[in-house]
Design an enzyme around this catalytic site. Sequence first.
Site, PDB file in Angstrom:
ATOM      1  N   GLY A  32      39.362 -59.248  95.333  1.00 38.95           N
ATOM      2  CA  GLY A  32      40.373 -60.185  95.814  1.00 38.95           C
ATOM      3  C   GLY A  32      40.650 -60.163  97.294  1.00 38.95           C
ATOM      4  O   GLY A  32      41.704 -60.624  97.732  1.00 38.95           O
TER       5      GLY A  32
ATOM      6  N   ASN B  67      34.701 -73.943  96.135  1.00 37.14           N
ATOM      7  CA  ASN B  67      34.170 -72.601  96.015  1.00 37.14           C
ATOM      8  C   ASN B  67      33.595 -72.178  97.357  1.00 37.14           C
ATOM      9  O   ASN B  67      33.228 -73.021  98.171  1.00 37.14           O
ATOM     10  CB  ASN B  67      33.062 -72.586  94.948  1.00 37.14           C
TER      11      ASN B  67
ATOM     12  N   HIS C  89      30.449 -69.789  98.835  1.00 39.06           N
ATOM     13  CA  HIS C  89      29.225 -69.096  98.438  1.00 39.06           C
ATOM     14  C   HIS C  89      28.717 -68.299  99.633  1.00 39.06           C
ATOM     15  O   HIS C  89      28.704 -68.810 100.754  1.00 39.06           O
ATOM     16  CB  HIS C  89      28.172 -70.119  97.990  1.00 39.06           C
TER      17      HIS C  89
END
Length: 190
Positions: A12, A102, A104
Amino acid sequence: MKKIAIFASGSGSNAENIINYFKNDTENVVKIVFCNKPDAYVLERAKRLSVPTFVFGREEFSHSDLVLNELKRLDIDLIVLAGFLWKVPDAIIDVYPDRVINIHPALLPSYGGKGMYGMKVHEAVIAAGEKESGITIHHVNNHYDEGAIIFQAKCEIVPGDTPETLATKVHALEYEYFPRVIKELLEKGL
């Protein structure tokens, strides 16, 4: 006030960076952290930062409306995947078109797809002898790492770099750019 939901599966650090970035923002807030692992360290980080969490299992995520209903209840504007490893169900993507993003740890379309995450990506990039890598922030669609690219940033790979040193360079790019790109998307009104 625009509301962000972060989905994470592990430590996290990106989630914490995003939460801290928006901590004093008067127009945007990280409303909740969703996690698919009850022992993931991201839950501790969120608790320390006073952000509510929601833990779920695979069945609840993929074959029920439990997560979707919680997103709707909180009136979430943007879903941010920050180290989240499961494929997002079509039901969520359908309700939040172009509002699931997202990050990547490579320059897509290279080194993406199912099973390409974390250190596996950096190992593949180094093994291929690439001269650069970086990050890709992209929309999420029904296929792993194939959504429209929103932003990319690059870093040089030099002789002697290892997957670990590359990971450090890529993490620095993530921390620098991911929160800023999220804010820009929210300011554009999605």
